[in-house]
Design an enzyme around this catalytic site. Structure first.
Site, PDB file in Angstrom:
ATOM      1  N   ASP A   1       0.850  -1.196   0.000  1.00 19.27           N
ATOM      2  CA  ASP A   1       0.000   0.000   0.000  1.00 19.27           C
ATOM      3  C   ASP A   1       0.882   1.240   0.000  1.00 19.27           C
ATOM      4  OD1 ASP A   1      -2.180   1.913   0.803  1.00 19.27           O
ATOM      5  OD2 ASP A   1      -3.306   0.065   1.084  1.00 19.27           O
ATOM      6  N   SER A  19     -11.017  -0.332  -1.100  1.00 14.15           N
ATOM      7  CA  SER A  19      -9.791  -0.364  -0.296  1.00 14.15           C
ATOM      8  C   SER A  19     -10.093  -0.704   1.150  1.00 14.15           C
ATOM      9  CB  SER A  19      -9.086   0.996  -0.326  1.00 14.15           C
ATOM     10  OG  SER A  19      -8.273   1.140  -1.455  1.00 14.15           O
ATOM     11  N   HIS A  63      -3.658   6.323   3.649  1.00 16.70           N
ATOM     12  CA  HIS A  63      -4.339   5.160   3.071  1.00 16.70           C
ATOM     13  C   HIS A  63      -3.795   3.853   3.627  1.00 16.70           C
ATOM     14  CE1 HIS A  63      -5.458   2.269  -0.188  1.00 16.70           C
ATOM     15  NE2 HIS A  63      -6.536   3.029  -0.257  1.00 16.70           N
TER      16      HIS A  63
END
Length: 604
Positions: A194, A535, A241
């Site tokens: 990621d 996600s 994220h």
């Protein structure tokens, strides 16, 4: 202090004439310019050639007679260089390398009998629909890795966690304490490919066992905008994220960061809170990365002994080299889980679409298919992916407070708002179309500007005009009741922005009646945030997989765990597999029970 520029008298004093005055920007704001218009990164199906025809590609080649994979790769890299290519990355275990090739070099390699395939080194993108975090910075380093907590509180159990039944597996009596002897992720390594992580966050320090940054080449996998500031000792943290997805998997009980008023002070807990995390950073702060970095990260994860790989990223097109890498990972006993994508299209993104990968779509907490979730062949399971609460960059989650006349007003900071607090007299700046909209009540000594939404004027223009009129804080009043306080943007970072929030239509109507009164506005950052996207659904499934595998890491394998997830999912759509929900919503308790039936009974 009021400021005016006298335009002077034309032709001397006139019997019926006077003078016009025009407000000038307050000192220090004269040259304030708008940030450039931002644009969301679109999926790129290929690495487009440059003007000279050069293109970034991934080359797969046949094994030679050299003794080691590294020697084989180095020998082929020499051939690529002699052909005029520039080698970017070597991936020895897969007989691959990435390079930048001219048209002539591509033609030369096409004639090479040892070349199996040449694939574009296409872009991949994060599959979350989140806003960037507030600017935050901290000194380099983190506390030494603590032991995992086993005691917390049930207030840490998020809606997503409960929806996939994770707490039913490791806290059957619902007392906020891990049940002894029950699977909670212990003994399983999950590799999160990621955007990196925030090593300061208390939720993740106990889980982290190793990382690598495939963008900068460092061995820490931190989510950074820049390595150091001008003083050389401060890190500027990037997007959250990767921190969010990692914490959904393995945030621990009782860790506790800074939470919103009224939320549990212990923060949140992950689906598999005692899982070990490996962090591979392949996405930059804008959520973009390259295919060869993903392939190299996948190789590294396997070298580190990862059982499961979680990828909340994707691209719109298939890639031969990438497919080969994931096929090999499955053959090597690794369970790969990836997001289907957020365009809402009837086409699953890659790598989720490969048969070797478990593709995960998103549903709401009501179990309804999320309209943005890509669907179709390759959708295997779904998980909660709308408004998911998890950890983010420390201080990165925007939170605003507005107070006036003893009342508190709910508000949302605008994206890229400055962080800070200010109290002052509130001035009505109308639609904020110009400096003069704030009227004579505006002074360069400072005030809180109230600005109405609308008029075809960008928010950044409204706020810039208010700042040039002297505002030290800005409140935007929404004009649509259905949107509440709204989620708006200043369109880019600027050192000139001031604390800026938006309020609902209802609050706006009240605040207009308080013009001239003292108003306090505070924009600060929390350590947890809500994010939406496939996600966010993916790490829920990853966490359940870790739970199931930790039931017996020695006897269970990737294929058995995969079967347990698929066979026990709660059917949400038409009976059986369907393109929107796949096999259904992942269910931890049922999957663990299924896996128990696969274990070999102990010898009498």
């Amino acid at each position: 202090m009021k400021r005016y520029a006298w335009l002077g008298l034309v032709g001397g004093l006139m019997a019926c004439g006077g003078s016009d005055d025009k407000p000038e920007p307050c000192p220090g704001t004269e040259a304030m310019s708008l940030p450039p218009m931002s644009s969301s990164a679109a999926y790129s199906s290929a690495a487009l050639p440059a003007e000279d025809g050069a293109q970034d590609v991934i080359i797969s080649f046949r094994q030679r007679v050299f003794a080691t994979a590294q020697a084989n790769t180095d020998a082929f890299a020499d051939e690529v260089t002699r052909a005029g290519g520039v080698v970017r990355r070597r991936i020895p275990s897969l007989n691959m390398l990435s390079a930048r090739l001219s048209p002539e070099a591509r033609e030369a390699l096409a004639r090479n009998p040892d070349v199996v395939s040449v694939s574009p080194n296409r872009k991949v993108h994060a599959l979350g629909l989140s806003r960037p975090p507030l600017p935050a910075q901290a000194l380099l380093g983190a506390e030494p890795r603590p032991a995992p907590n086993t005691v917390g509180s049930v207030g840490e159990y998020t809606e997503g966690l409960k929806m996939v039944q994770a707490n039913q597996v490791w806290d059957a009596n619902n007392d906020g304490v891990l049940d002894e002897g029950r699977p909670s992720g212990t003994g399983i390594k999950v590799c999160v490919i990621d955007s990196g992580w925030d090593n300061r966050h208390p939720e993740l320090q106990a889980a982290f066992i190793g990382g690598k940054d495939f963008i900068s080449g460092s061995a820490n996998a931190l989510a950074l905008d820049a390595q150091v500031d001008v003083a050389g000792n401060v890190l500027l943290w990037g997007g959250g994220h990767g921190t969010h997805t990692a914490a959904t998997i393995a945030a621990q009980l009782g860790a506790g960061g800074r939470v919103r008023l009224g939320d549990d002070p212990n923060g949140t807990v992950g689906v598999a809170p005692t899982t070990s995390l490996l962090i591979a950073r392949v996405l930059n702060e804008r959520g973009s990365g390259n295919t060869d970095d993903v392939i190299a990260a996948l190789e590294w994860c396997q070298q580190q002994g990862a059982n499961i790989v979680s990828l909340s990223l994707g691209a719109s097109s298939e890639n031969t080299a990438e497919k080969e890498a994931f096929d090999l990972a499955r053959a090597n006993g690794v369970l790969a889980i990836a997001a289907t994508g957020n365009s809402g299209a009837n086409k699953v993104a890659y790598p989720a679409r490969y048969d070797s990968v478990v593709g995960v779509g998103a549903v709401t907490f009501a179990g309804e298919w999320a309209s943005f979730s890509q669907y179709g062949e390759g959708t295997n399971l779904v998980g909660p992916g709308v408004g998911v609460l998890s950890a983010t960059i420390l201080g990165g989650a925007p939170y605003g407070e507005v107070a006036a006349s003893g009342q508190q007003f709910a508000s949302n900071p605008l994206e890229y708002s400055a962080v800070g607090a200010y109290s002052g007299r509130m001035v009505d700046c109308g639609l904020g179309g110009s400096i003069s909209d704030c009227g004579e009540a505006a002074t360069c000594d400072g005030f809180v500007a109230y600005v109405d939404r609308g008029g075809g004027i960008l928010f950044e223009e409204k706020v810039r005009n208010a700042i040039q009129a002297g505002a030290k804080a800005v409140i935007i009043g929404n004009h649509t009741a259905e949107e509440g306080a709204g989620n708006f943007t200043l369109n880019g970072p600027s050192s000139r922005w001031v604390p800026t929030v938006s309020v609902s239509l209802e609050s706006a109507n009240i605040l207009r009646g308080m013009v001239g009164q003292e108003v306090s506005l505070d924009v600060n950052g929390l350590d947890y945030t809500l994010q939406t996207g496939t996600s966010m659904a993916t790490p829920h499934v990853t966490g359940v997989a870790a739970l199931v595998w930790s039931l017996n890491p020695e006897q269970l394998d990737a294929e058995m765990v995969r079967s347990a997830l698929l066979e026990t999912a709660r059917d949400l759509g038409p009976t059986g597999w369907d393109p929107n929900y796949g096999e259904g919503l992942v269910q931890a308790a049922e999957a663990v029970e299924y896996a128990e039936g696969l274990l070999t009974p102990p010898a009498p």
